[in-house]
Write an enzyme that holds these catalytic residues in place. Structure first.
Site, PDB file in Angstrom:
ATOM      1  CG  ASP A   1      -1.660   1.232   1.443  1.00 38.04           C
ATOM      2  OD1 ASP A   1      -2.299   1.670   0.470  1.00 38.04           O
ATOM      3  OD2 ASP A   1      -1.612   1.808   2.540  1.00 38.04           O
TER       4      ASP A   1
ATOM      5  CG  ASP B   1      -1.713   7.539   0.518  1.00 35.36           C
ATOM      6  OD1 ASP B   1      -0.806   8.352   0.296  1.00 35.36           O
ATOM      7  OD2 ASP B   1      -2.698   7.403  -0.226  1.00 35.36           O
TER       8      ASP B   1
END
Ligand code: BG6
Ligand code: MG
Length: 229
Positions: A22, A24
């Site tokens: 991922d 962020d």
């Protein structure tokens, strides 16, 4: 382990062949900028918004995040008004993103990325953000990953597994040999729904469903990832 027919001994085959990160909250901490942008929008509209509500927006698409924020409002917004609110938030957020540099890469991320590269492990980004490209460029990782699947390429945002399934297809690695590193509850759900292993990091580490939970990426080694089962 699988049998080695030549000498009847077992040889070790790494079960993990790809890591999907991922973006962020895992590679870079954009949380504070998302918070500031939503907060500014909410204040202008007279809507209550705090950091707890902001946590619920992790991994969730921009429009779905807006819907969560609008739950604290009595006003009815038309679809057109919602699009305008989301655009306004994104404008504020993009201004803040101009401050992001390679110094904002989270602790030990580079050590892990370059360690995995040395072992020829495929790496992808699986993010709900439609700003992934600019973020990756600003932190100097614009052309590092073997695949980047982001909010512009998916129909359904996390917790739907689409983003991770698409990343594994682009990498040509079966889902069972992909490991996801996530900080969001919605992202952990997405990885599990995709049939992948998942390491929860930071805020997501409280989620007991993850196969391993760590404070930050300094708490996991390349060897541990290769031996993951
Ligand atoms: C995710 C963030 O990566 O992207 C969410 O965790 C955010 O908080 C989502 O809402 C969408 O981001 P963007 O950049 O497309 O507005
Ligand atoms: Mg995240």
């Amino acid at each position: 382990m699988i049998p080695n027919p030549s000498n009847n001994r077992e040889i070790s085959v790494p079960s993990i062949k790809a890591v999907i990160f991922d973006l962020d909250g895992v590679i870079v901490s954009t949380d504070e900028y998302h918070y500031q942008a939503w907060k500014k929008l909410a204040d202008t509209e007279g809507i209550y918004f705090d950091k707890d509500i902001n946590h619920r927006l992790r991994g969730v698409s921009r429009m779905e995040s807006l819907e969560i924020l609008l739950k604290a409002s009595n006003k009815q917004y038309s679809e057109e008004q919602k699009l305008e609110l989301a655009a306004r938030k994104n404008f504020i957020y993009r201004e803040l993103l101009k401050n992001i540099t390679p110094d904002d890469i989270l602790p030990e991320v580079n050590t892990l990325l370059y360690g995995l590269r040395k072992k020829r492990i495929k790496m992808a980004i699986g993010s709900s953000s439609r700003n992934s490209k600019i973020i990756l460029e600003n932190i100097g990782l614009g052309s590092f990953f073997d695949a980047v699947i982001d909010g512009n390429m998916i129909k359904k945002s996390k917790p739907d597994p689409e983003v991770f399934v698409k990343a594994s297809a682009k990498l040509r690695i079966p889902v069972k040999q992909c490991l996801v590193i996530e900080d969001a509850v919605s992202g952990i759900s997405a990885a599990l729904a995709a049939g992948m292993k998942v390491v929860a990091v930071g805020y997501g580490a409280e989620d007991k469903r993850a196969h391993k939970a760590i404070k930050d990426l300094s708490a996991i080694t390349v060897e541990e990832i290769l031996d993951f089962n």
